[in-house]
Scaffold this motif. Structure first.
Motif, short mmCIF file in Angstrom:
data_model
loop_
_atom_site.label_atom_id
_atom_site.label_comp_id
_atom_site.label_asym_id
_atom_site.label_seq_id
_atom_site.Cartn_x
_atom_site.Cartn_y
_atom_site.Cartn_z
N UNK A 189 -3.87 57.45 -24.83
CA UNK A 189 -3.44 57.15 -26.20
C UNK A 189 -3.44 55.64 -26.46
N UNK A 190 -2.96 54.89 -25.50
CA UNK A 190 -2.87 53.43 -25.67
C UNK A 190 -4.24 52.77 -25.71
N UNK A 191 -5.14 53.16 -24.80
CA UNK A 191 -6.45 52.48 -24.76
C UNK A 191 -7.32 52.87 -25.96
N UNK A 192 -7.03 54.04 -26.57
CA UNK A 192 -7.78 54.44 -27.76
C UNK A 192 -7.10 53.96 -29.05
N UNK A 193 -5.92 53.30 -28.87
CA UNK A 193 -5.14 52.76 -30.01
C UNK A 193 -4.80 53.87 -31.02
N UNK A 194 -4.38 55.02 -30.49
CA UNK A 194 -4.01 56.14 -31.35
C UNK A 194 -2.52 56.06 -31.67
N UNK A 195 -2.15 56.47 -32.88
CA UNK A 195 -0.75 56.37 -33.31
C UNK A 195 0.11 57.52 -32.80
N UNK A 196 -0.47 58.70 -32.71
CA UNK A 196 0.31 59.87 -32.31
C UNK A 196 -0.04 60.32 -30.90
N UNK A 197 0.83 61.14 -30.34
CA UNK A 197 0.67 61.66 -28.98
C UNK A 197 -0.55 62.58 -28.89
N UNK A 198 -1.22 62.58 -27.74
CA UNK A 198 -2.37 63.47 -27.52
C UNK A 198 -1.85 64.77 -26.89
N UNK A 199 -1.76 65.82 -27.69
CA UNK A 199 -1.30 67.12 -27.19
C UNK A 199 -2.46 68.02 -26.79
N UNK A 200 -3.52 68.02 -27.61
CA UNK A 200 -4.64 68.95 -27.38
C UNK A 200 -5.95 68.17 -27.24
N UNK A 201 -6.65 68.41 -26.14
CA UNK A 201 -7.96 67.82 -25.90
C UNK A 201 -8.98 68.95 -25.84
#
Length: 622
Positions: free
Chosen positions: A387-399
């Motif tokens: 999440x941090x390296x992709x600079x995403x705002x929300x949590x990654x629940x589903x990939x």
């Protein structure tokens, strides 16, 4: 812009349901209220006094809707329905996905099957249950197969057509072999009606008296074998009725519910008692229950659990909770009879109640140990790093991860695997047979499978919005937080082009390999990212899994094609004979070993075609 303060001021002071939404218009919480204005306004006053969970909820609320009801009971029923429909993030949900077994009769088939299933689908077939445990269903199913001899295979059977020779179940007297035409559709239908009557709970005496009349009639006509079979069936039916009375909810049915909690995790344990006997038990673990007290968790659990498929007993023993009167009225409406909620104060019931709590503690300890052993905490770290390296705002629940597999463009297939919170969710896996692409073109193949996936999703979302489909029955309507593709920039561009055409915004990364075909890292926005060795291990797991799923499907198609190619080369063997041969012998190996007498037993075969097969395989050996 939605003015929260103004919209609170115009809320009615009536019972109803409120629906909280985030910036993407996703429903994140559903609640009921005796007074809508008073209840909703509490969320936005003195937020420092709220629990951590409520503060997080309020921070994400951008707008809300409400539905006015006549009373609190109507609000409770509507709340239950909306929670099932939207699965809101901040409601307490039964995420363990524990559903209870049914007995299913496939009446839409000429020769119906009878089997156990946990998937209740509105498909026009008959479902009986649910039962409190799979063991109870297995006991009843064993009796049904022993005394009624119904089929359990998946073969498509047409009345009057011998599709294959009888299998081992016929030889061991556990099936009437309708596949070989040994029982008519009408006679088989009578057996299915008898099973349906028993599972429907029709009068035991009525069914047994009918069978006794038939038994005596056969005996008078000196048909002793038929009379003996009916006598054995009568004994079997008595046993099935006995099991039914134990496993179904009735006057002597009780459920015991208790909870054990540690920090932000809790386990709710349920024991099922029928006629004074414990016939099953289940546990449910809840995580991240920040600020929720035990009374609230028990109340939400009861609404979720008994609002689903679980059987409702006459008595439910549970800890005290606030909305007991309303929930008791709601459950009485749902079960169409009187159900009592009680909290044991002493005696044997109190001892059993305490035992349920001890079991809840044991199950929570086991869950925490397994959680540690399975490195769920470490996987959360991987996802946070991602999440941090992709600079995403929300949590990654589903990939969701995608891969293509083919050999020189033949039998080209695509696969989709799903990881929820870093763990594979195999029930969500999907595979695609490439339809529109000729030859080995991975980019176009990738575009096709991703297009088909999101076309299905948009159709399902439309059906859900129009009330034609329930959210829980959708197979594609949940969107991923991140898409991973097995490949580089070309594969990423292919997927991003599809997403852009659907106006969908989802991050896409490529999983790339080094010269030794080992996972090297991730490509995102045309740049290779610098990631830790631990995250590389996680990406490797995803890449290996999506590749395994694709190659397995590709091999199965290739093997089928190879099988057909061998039989295509034999003179005098057309499509009908190929089909009949494979149905009868199950494999090419079986056909190879067959004698001319064996081959002549196949309905469409004659001596000339049988000799062609023998000649072909003898020639291939030399």
């Amino acid at each position: 812009m939605f003015d929260i303060k103004y919209n609170i001021s115009i809320l009615p002071e009536s019972p109803g349901v409120y629906i909280m939404k985030d910036k993407d218009e996703n429903v994140i919480y559903v609640g009921k209220a005796k007074n809508l204005r008073k209840r909703v306004s509490q969320y936005f006053r003195k937020t420092q006094n709220h629990s951590e969970k409520t503060r997080s909820l309020v921070k994400n609320i951008i707008e809300f809707e409400y539905i006015v009801t006549e009373n609190e009971i109507e609000a409770l029923i509507l709340e239950d329905s909306l929670i099932k429909k939207y699965q809101p993030k901040y409601n307490i949900l039964l995420k363990d996905d524990k559903t209870y077994p049914f007995i299913k009769i496939t009446i839409n088939e000429d020769f119906p099957r009878v089997f156990s299933t946990k998937n209740y689908i509105k498909d026009g077939n008959l479902y009986f249950g649910p039962f409190p445990s799979i063991n109870s269903v297995n006991e009843i199913m064993s009796l049904i197969r022993s005394y009624f001899l119904v089929r359990s295979c998946n073969i498509h059977i047409k009345d009057g057509v011998k599709s294959c020779r009888p299998c081992i179940y016929y030889q061991t007297k556990k099936c009437n072999a309708p596949c070989y035409g040994l029982i008519s559709k009408e006679k088989y239908g009578e057996i299915i009606n008898e099973i349906s009557d028993i599972l429907n709970g029709k009068s035991k005496d009525y069914i047994l008296n009918l069978l006794k009349e038939q038994m005596f009639k056969h005996s008078e006509n000196l048909e002793y074998e038929q009379a003996r079979d009916i006598r054995d069936k009568i004994e079997g039916i008595k046993l099935i009725f006995e099991k039914q009375s134990i496993f179904s909810g009735g006057e002597n049915s009780e459920d015991y519910i208790n909870i054990f909690r540690y920090d932000n995790e809790a386990c709710v344990q349920v024991f099922f008692l029928r006629n004074g006997r414990v016939v099953g038990r289940e546990h449910f673990v809840f995580e991240n229950i920040m600020g929720d007290n035990d009374e609230h968790i028990i109340e939400q659990f009861i609404k979720s659990y008994y609002g689903g498929t679980a059987q409702i007993p006459s008595y439910i023993y549970s800890p005290e909770f606030l909305d007991k009167d309303n929930i008791e009225k709601w459950i009485n409406i749902k079960s169409k009879r009187k159900v009592y909620f009680k909290t044991p104060k002493g005696g044997e019931k109190k001892e059993l109640f305490d035992l349920v709590r001890k079991n809840a503690r044991v199950m929570l300890d086991r869950f925490k140990k397994n959680k540690y052993l399975c490195s769920v905490d470490r996987e959360s770290d991987y996802l946070n790093e991602l999440k941090d390296i992709l600079c995403m705002n929300s949590k990654i629940d589903r990939i969701e991860a995608y891969d293509i597999s083919n050999i020189s463009g033949f039998d080209s297939v695509g696969s989709m695997v799903v990881f929820n919170n870093g763990t594979p969710n195999k029930t969500q896996y999907r595979r695609f047979k490439i339809k529109s692409v000729q030859g080995p073109d991975d980019y176009k193949s990738m575009k096709e499978i991703v297009s088909r996936r999101f076309e299905h999703a948009l159709k399902e979302i439309k059906c859900i919005q129009e009330g034609e489909l329930e959210h829980t029955y959708g197979k594609f309507c949940i969107f991923p937080d991140l898409i991973l593709v097995d490949g580089g920039c070309g594969h990423i561009n292919a997927v991003e082009e599809v997403l852009k055409s659907f106006n969908i915004n989802i991050a896409v990364c490529g999983m790339v390999k080094d010269d030794k075909h080992r996972t090297r890292g991730l490509i995102y926005k045309n740049q290779e990212l610098n990631i830790s060795s631990e995250l590389i291990k996680f990406i490797t797991r995803v890449q290996d899994e999506v590749h395994r799923y694709a190659i397995t499907y590709h091999r199965s198609l290739r093997d089928k094609r190879s099988l057909g190619s061998i039989l295509d080369e034999i003179p005098n063997i057309g499509s009908k004979r190929r089909r009949d041969l494979l149905m009868y012998f199950s494999s090419v190996e079986g056909i190879k070993k067959a004698s001319i007498e064996d081959l002549l037993k196949v309905p469409s075969m004659n001596r000339s075609s049988s000799e062609s097969i023998l000649k072909f395989f003898n020639k291939s050996k030399t």
